[in-house]
Design a protein around this motif. Structure first.
Motif, short mmCIF file in Angstrom:
data_model
loop_
_atom_site.label_atom_id
_atom_site.label_comp_id
_atom_site.label_asym_id
_atom_site.label_seq_id
_atom_site.Cartn_x
_atom_site.Cartn_y
_atom_site.Cartn_z
N GLU A 1 1.19 14.37 1.55
CA GLU A 1 -0.13 14.66 2.16
C GLU A 1 -0.39 13.74 3.34
N ALA A 2 0.00 12.48 3.19
CA ALA A 2 -0.23 11.51 4.28
C ALA A 2 0.56 11.90 5.52
N LEU A 3 1.81 12.35 5.32
CA LEU A 3 2.64 12.77 6.45
C LEU A 3 2.03 14.00 7.13
N GLU A 4 1.51 14.92 6.32
CA GLU A 4 0.88 16.12 6.91
C GLU A 4 -0.34 15.73 7.74
N SER A 5 -1.12 14.78 7.23
CA SER A 5 -2.33 14.37 7.96
C SER A 5 -1.95 13.65 9.26
N SER B 1 -9.03 4.58 0.87
CA SER B 1 -8.35 5.87 0.75
C SER B 1 -7.44 6.03 1.98
N TRP B 2 -6.55 7.03 1.93
CA TRP B 2 -5.67 7.27 3.06
C TRP B 2 -6.50 7.68 4.30
N ASP B 3 -7.59 8.44 4.09
CA ASP B 3 -8.44 8.85 5.22
C ASP B 3 -9.04 7.63 5.92
N GLU B 4 -9.42 6.63 5.14
CA GLU B 4 -9.98 5.41 5.74
C GLU B 4 -8.91 4.67 6.55
N ILE B 5 -7.68 4.70 6.08
CA ILE B 5 -6.58 4.07 6.83
C ILE B 5 -6.37 4.83 8.15
N TYR C 1 0.83 -1.22 0.00
CA TYR C 1 0.00 0.00 0.00
C TYR C 1 0.86 1.26 0.00
N ILE C 2 1.86 1.27 0.89
CA ILE C 2 2.72 2.47 0.99
C ILE C 2 3.51 2.68 -0.30
#
Lengths: 100, 249
Positions: A79-83, B212-216, A68-69
């Motif tokens: 974006e993922a790191l920011e979240s 999605s990343w939000d779901e993760i 996945y990553i």
């Protein structure tokens, strides 16, 4: 994996030894005893199996996680790191407000 | 590996080099670079179309599936195929030509598969080339350009098979080392990112499509998982920078 195999071997071996000692050498163990011995060795096998499955499940999780990553684009990684930073900050705020 | 076997693979590598494996590999990488540039220009939404293709294949396969286990396998295969194509598209690396440093043994199946494709191509060339040559000798219109096309195609197929044999030879010599390296990498990943990977796994198991990343994110329950996710993403970023030799975005 090797530690799981050792644990399986030891526990299952204990169960099997108990069973054969109880029921071997022409000696007919009474029904309750043989049931107890059979149950112990079955549980031992099951426990060993569970330990091995748990290790295999870790590998399955790792496979999903890394795939996945690796499938994320460079922008998606940023974006993922920011979240994650936002999530960490909001959980810190919650802890601080609870202390207050 | 036995000495004789190692010698056999080394001889295969030398033979493949004589037939131009190293030189043609540079051509292949050049074509690959151009391919991704063109693809990203004319079809920036390629991933969406590929996802739809995967969903169509999955739907067809699910209709034929008899057991829940079969259905789960089909869904899993579709998820992994989508992720593999995203990785290829984003990183501009065809999985047939590039070894994944974390899963080096995975390349072997792609090498053999790619070789099989070009072998079938050569069989087609072997059948059509004499027909078109015969046709051009007899003056059949259009036969000559088709004969030239088949000849070029045969040359490309031959070189592609040659490259795969070259890479298969290199892989076989290193296979034992690569298996040990892969096992160490998996063990280290489990130790460092086990909890984060479990969150991804459980989220993916809840749905057929990719989450999605939000779901993760919604699956993260404790600070340790958060910390592992952060480290996982940072490591992935740093690996890509090291491979590209470029600037971090």
């Amino acid at each position: 994996m090797s530690s799981s195999l050792i644990i399986t071997g030891v526990v299952a071996g204990a169960g099997v030894t108990a069973y054969t000692t109880g029921c071997g050498k022409g000696f007919q163990a009474d029904r309750a005893t043989s049931l107890a011995i059979t149950t112990t060795s079955t549980v031992a096998m099951g426990l060993g199996g569970t330990l091995m499955n748990h290790h295999t499940m870790d590998e399955i999780h790792q496979k999903y996680g890394s795939a996945y990553i690796e499938s994320m684009s460079d922008e998606e990684l940023v974006e993922a790191l920011e979240s994650l930073n936002l999530l960490a900050a909001s959980s810190d705020e919650e802890k601080t407000s609870k202390l207050v | 590996m036995k000495k004789e076997e190692r010698q056999k693979w080394k001889q295969q590598i030398k033979l493949c080099e004589k037939f131009g494996a190293k030189r043609f590999q540079k051509v292949v990488f050049g074509v690959e670079k151009a391919k991704f540039k063109v693809l990203k220009t004319i079809a920036p939404n390629f991933i969406e179309y590929y996802d739809k293709y995967c969903d169509w294949k999955k739907k067809k396969a699910l209709k034929r599936a008899k057991t829940q286990e079969e259905k789960d396998m089909i869904i899993q295969r579709a998820q992994f195929e989508k992720m593999a194509m995203r990785k290829e598209f984003h990183q501009e690396k065809n999985r047939n030509y590039h070894m994944d440093s974390k899963k080096p043994t995975e390349i072997y199946q792609y090498l053999e598969w790619n070789k099989g494709v070009h072998k079938k191509g050569m069989i087609k060339n072997a059948i059509l080339l004499p027909i078109f040559i015969g046709g051009s000798i007899m003056g059949v219109p259009g036969a000559l350009p088709l004969a030239i096309f088949e000849l070029l195609s045969a040359g490309i197929n031959f070189e592609c098979i040659n490259i795969q044999n070259y890479n298969i030879g290199r892989y076989k010599i290193m296979e034992e080392t690569m298996k040990k390296r892969e096992a160490r990498t998996v063990k280290k990943d489990i130790e460092e990112f086990g909890q984060a990977s479990e969150v991804i796994y459980s989220t993916m198991k809840k749905k057929e499509d990719l989450p999605s990343w939000d779901e993760i994110l919604q699956g993260i329950r404790n600070p340790e998982q958060l910390k592992q996710f952060r480290e996982m993403l940072l490591r992935e970023q740093s690996n890509r920078v090291a491979e590209k030799g470029g600037v971090r975005i």
